[in-house]
Design a protein around this motif. Structure first.
Motif, PDB file in Angstrom:
ATOM      1  N   LYS A  45      21.104   0.162 -63.698  1.00  0.00           N
ATOM      2  CA  LYS A  45      20.146   1.023 -64.397  1.00  0.00           C
ATOM      3  C   LYS A  45      18.937   1.299 -63.501  1.00  0.00           C
ATOM      4  O   LYS A  45      18.515   0.432 -62.735  1.00  0.00           O
ATOM      5  CB  LYS A  45      19.653   0.352 -65.678  1.00  0.00           C
ATOM      6  CG  LYS A  45      20.730   0.159 -66.715  1.00  0.00           C
ATOM      7  CD  LYS A  45      20.123  -0.485 -67.954  1.00  0.00           C
ATOM      8  CE  LYS A  45      21.150  -0.683 -69.029  1.00  0.00           C
ATOM      9  NZ  LYS A  45      20.541  -1.283 -70.226  1.00  0.00           N
ATOM     10  N   LEU A  46      18.384   2.489 -63.638  1.00  0.00           N
ATOM     11  CA  LEU A  46      17.202   2.867 -62.869  1.00  0.00           C
ATOM     12  C   LEU A  46      16.037   1.924 -63.171  1.00  0.00           C
ATOM     13  O   LEU A  46      15.290   1.537 -62.274  1.00  0.00           O
ATOM     14  CB  LEU A  46      16.808   4.315 -63.159  1.00  0.00           C
ATOM     15  CG  LEU A  46      15.609   4.844 -62.396  1.00  0.00           C
ATOM     16  CD1 LEU A  46      15.842   4.788 -60.888  1.00  0.00           C
ATOM     17  CD2 LEU A  46      15.295   6.262 -62.838  1.00  0.00           C
ATOM     18  N   GLU A  47      15.908   1.537 -64.430  1.00  0.00           N
ATOM     19  CA  GLU A  47      14.830   0.620 -64.821  1.00  0.00           C
ATOM     20  C   GLU A  47      14.944  -0.704 -64.064  1.00  0.00           C
ATOM     21  O   GLU A  47      13.951  -1.236 -63.567  1.00  0.00           O
ATOM     22  CB  GLU A  47      14.904   0.377 -66.333  1.00  0.00           C
ATOM     23  CG  GLU A  47      13.882  -0.611 -66.847  1.00  0.00           C
ATOM     24  CD  GLU A  47      14.058  -0.906 -68.334  1.00  0.00           C
ATOM     25  OE1 GLU A  47      13.286  -1.740 -68.838  1.00  0.00           O
ATOM     26  OE2 GLU A  47      14.954  -0.340 -68.980  1.00  0.00           O
ATOM     27  N   THR A  48      16.151  -1.219 -63.973  1.00  0.00           N
ATOM     28  CA  THR A  48      16.374  -2.481 -63.253  1.00  0.00           C
ATOM     29  C   THR A  48      16.092  -2.292 -61.768  1.00  0.00           C
ATOM     30  O   THR A  48      15.463  -3.147 -61.135  1.00  0.00           O
ATOM     31  CB  THR A  48      17.824  -2.970 -63.460  1.00  0.00           C
ATOM     32  OG1 THR A  48      18.064  -3.092 -64.860  1.00  0.00           O
ATOM     33  CG2 THR A  48      18.068  -4.293 -62.763  1.00  0.00           C
ATOM     34  N   ARG A  49      16.547  -1.188 -61.221  1.00  0.00           N
ATOM     35  CA  ARG A  49      16.304  -0.905 -59.800  1.00  0.00           C
ATOM     36  C   ARG A  49      14.805  -0.874 -59.509  1.00  0.00           C
ATOM     37  O   ARG A  49      14.339  -1.463 -58.534  1.00  0.00           O
ATOM     38  CB  ARG A  49      16.955   0.418 -59.434  1.00  0.00           C
ATOM     39  CG  ARG A  49      16.800   0.783 -57.969  1.00  0.00           C
ATOM     40  CD  ARG A  49      17.425   2.146 -57.725  1.00  0.00           C
ATOM     41  NE  ARG A  49      17.253   2.597 -56.372  1.00  0.00           N
ATOM     42  CZ  ARG A  49      18.230   2.707 -55.484  1.00  0.00           C
ATOM     43  NH1 ARG A  49      19.465   2.403 -55.821  1.00  0.00           N
ATOM     44  NH2 ARG A  49      17.985   3.131 -54.267  1.00  0.00           N
ATOM     45  N   ASN A  50      14.049  -0.193 -60.351  1.00  0.00           N
ATOM     46  CA  ASN A  50      12.602  -0.112 -60.151  1.00  0.00           C
ATOM     47  C   ASN A  50      11.939  -1.476 -60.246  1.00  0.00           C
ATOM     48  O   ASN A  50      11.023  -1.787 -59.481  1.00  0.00           O
ATOM     49  CB  ASN A  50      11.984   0.865 -61.145  1.00  0.00           C
ATOM     50  CG  ASN A  50      12.354   2.300 -60.834  1.00  0.00           C
ATOM     51  OD1 ASN A  50      12.650   2.653 -59.692  1.00  0.00           O
ATOM     52  ND2 ASN A  50      12.362   3.146 -61.847  1.00  0.00           N
ATOM     53  N   LYS A  51      12.410  -2.306 -61.175  1.00  0.00           N
ATOM     54  CA  LYS A  51      11.875  -3.674 -61.288  1.00  0.00           C
ATOM     55  C   LYS A  51      12.187  -4.477 -60.024  1.00  0.00           C
ATOM     56  O   LYS A  51      11.350  -5.249 -59.554  1.00  0.00           O
ATOM     57  CB  LYS A  51      12.474  -4.384 -62.501  1.00  0.00           C
ATOM     58  CG  LYS A  51      11.913  -3.924 -63.821  1.00  0.00           C
ATOM     59  CD  LYS A  51      12.562  -4.677 -64.965  1.00  0.00           C
ATOM     60  CE  LYS A  51      12.077  -4.178 -66.302  1.00  0.00           C
ATOM     61  NZ  LYS A  51      12.728  -4.871 -67.431  1.00  0.00           N
ATOM     62  N   ARG A  52      13.386  -4.285 -59.502  1.00  0.00           N
ATOM     63  CA  ARG A  52      13.770  -5.019 -58.287  1.00  0.00           C
ATOM     64  C   ARG A  52      12.969  -4.553 -57.078  1.00  0.00           C
ATOM     65  O   ARG A  52      12.619  -5.370 -56.225  1.00  0.00           O
ATOM     66  CB  ARG A  52      15.270  -4.872 -58.034  1.00  0.00           C
ATOM     67  CG  ARG A  52      16.095  -5.656 -59.026  1.00  0.00           C
ATOM     68  CD  ARG A  52      17.565  -5.563 -58.745  1.00  0.00           C
ATOM     69  NE  ARG A  52      18.324  -6.305 -59.749  1.00  0.00           N
ATOM     70  CZ  ARG A  52      19.631  -6.461 -59.712  1.00  0.00           C
ATOM     71  NH1 ARG A  52      20.352  -5.940 -58.732  1.00  0.00           N
ATOM     72  NH2 ARG A  52      20.247  -7.127 -60.661  1.00  0.00           N
ATOM     73  N   ILE A  53      12.682  -3.279 -56.998  1.00  0.00           N
ATOM     74  CA  ILE A  53      11.850  -2.780 -55.893  1.00  0.00           C
ATOM     75  C   ILE A  53      10.459  -3.394 -55.984  1.00  0.00           C
ATOM     76  O   ILE A  53       9.907  -3.879 -54.988  1.00  0.00           O
ATOM     77  CB  ILE A  53      11.795  -1.244 -55.893  1.00  0.00           C
ATOM     78  CG1 ILE A  53      13.154  -0.674 -55.468  1.00  0.00           C
ATOM     79  CG2 ILE A  53      10.679  -0.735 -54.976  1.00  0.00           C
ATOM     80  CD1 ILE A  53      13.279   0.828 -55.615  1.00  0.00           C
ATOM     81  N   LYS A  54       9.909  -3.401 -57.185  1.00  0.00           N
ATOM     82  CA  LYS A  54       8.582  -4.001 -57.382  1.00  0.00           C
ATOM     83  C   LYS A  54       8.606  -5.480 -57.012  1.00  0.00           C
ATOM     84  O   LYS A  54       7.716  -5.975 -56.317  1.00  0.00           O
ATOM     85  CB  LYS A  54       8.145  -3.815 -58.836  1.00  0.00           C
ATOM     86  CG  LYS A  54       6.776  -4.360 -59.122  1.00  0.00           C
ATOM     87  CD  LYS A  54       6.387  -4.142 -60.567  1.00  0.00           C
ATOM     88  CE  LYS A  54       5.019  -4.768 -60.813  1.00  0.00           C
ATOM     89  NZ  LYS A  54       4.670  -4.771 -62.217  1.00  0.00           N
ATOM     90  N   ARG A  55       9.643  -6.189 -57.464  1.00  0.00           N
ATOM     91  CA  ARG A  55       9.735  -7.623 -57.162  1.00  0.00           C
ATOM     92  C   ARG A  55       9.945  -7.868 -55.676  1.00  0.00           C
ATOM     93  O   ARG A  55       9.416  -8.835 -55.118  1.00  0.00           O
ATOM     94  CB  ARG A  55      10.849  -8.274 -57.973  1.00  0.00           C
ATOM     95  CG  ARG A  55      10.760  -9.775 -57.863  1.00  0.00           C
ATOM     96  CD  ARG A  55      11.789 -10.495 -58.649  1.00  0.00           C
ATOM     97  NE  ARG A  55      12.307 -11.543 -57.761  1.00  0.00           N
ATOM     98  CZ  ARG A  55      13.484 -12.090 -57.856  1.00  0.00           C
ATOM     99  NH1 ARG A  55      14.310 -11.710 -58.797  1.00  0.00           N
ATOM    100  NH2 ARG A  55      13.863 -13.014 -57.022  1.00  0.00           N
ATOM    101  N   THR A  56      10.711  -7.004 -55.030  1.00  0.00           N
ATOM    102  CA  THR A  56      10.904  -7.132 -53.584  1.00  0.00           C
ATOM    103  C   THR A  56       9.557  -7.116 -52.874  1.00  0.00           C
ATOM    104  O   THR A  56       9.278  -7.983 -52.040  1.00  0.00           O
ATOM    105  CB  THR A  56      11.802  -5.993 -53.055  1.00  0.00           C
ATOM    106  OG1 THR A  56      13.101  -6.113 -53.653  1.00  0.00           O
ATOM    107  CG2 THR A  56      11.924  -6.031 -51.542  1.00  0.00           C
ATOM    108  N   CYS A  57       8.736  -6.154 -53.213  1.00  0.00           N
ATOM    109  CA  CYS A  57       7.422  -6.041 -52.573  1.00  0.00           C
ATOM    110  C   CYS A  57       6.552  -7.259 -52.884  1.00  0.00           C
ATOM    111  O   CYS A  57       5.908  -7.816 -51.985  1.00  0.00           O
ATOM    112  CB  CYS A  57       6.729  -4.761 -53.015  1.00  0.00           C
ATOM    113  SG  CYS A  57       7.539  -3.270 -52.397  1.00  0.00           S
ATOM    114  N   GLU A  58       6.545  -7.688 -54.137  1.00  0.00           N
ATOM    115  CA  GLU A  58       5.746  -8.853 -54.516  1.00  0.00           C
ATOM    116  C   GLU A  58       6.224 -10.112 -53.798  1.00  0.00           C
ATOM    117  O   GLU A  58       5.412 -10.887 -53.291  1.00  0.00           O
ATOM    118  CB  GLU A  58       5.815  -9.063 -56.033  1.00  0.00           C
ATOM    119  CG  GLU A  58       5.089  -8.006 -56.815  1.00  0.00           C
ATOM    120  CD  GLU A  58       5.360  -8.077 -58.315  1.00  0.00           C
ATOM    121  OE1 GLU A  58       6.223  -8.876 -58.757  1.00  0.00           O
ATOM    122  OE2 GLU A  58       4.706  -7.311 -59.049  1.00  0.00           O
TER     123      GLU A  58
END
Length: 69
Positions: A45-58
């Protein structure tokens, strides 16, 4: 070493937008980069992908080098 997975545009933008994250990305091994890319792109899901991108950066800002451990 060539990346096994291509760098997605959305992940590249997120990494490039914060200098500390960009520096951390350059500091990890190509294999570790592949793991992050695979983890982000495996989201269904796009929502999950966006959360993972945010978490990657954090996580990169906090010194984590791989998504798994």
């Amino acid at each position: 070493m060539k990346l096994l997975h291509g760098m997605p545009v959305d992940l590249r933008r997120a990494i490039d937008s914060v200098s500390k994250v960009k520096k951390a990305w350059k500091d990890i091994t190509p294999l570790a980069r592949n793991e992050w890319i695979c983890w982000v792109t495996s989201a269904k899901k796009l929502e999950t992908r966006n959360k993972r991108i945010k978490r990657t950066c954090e996580d990169l800002m906090n010194g984590k080098r791989r998504p798994c451990c």
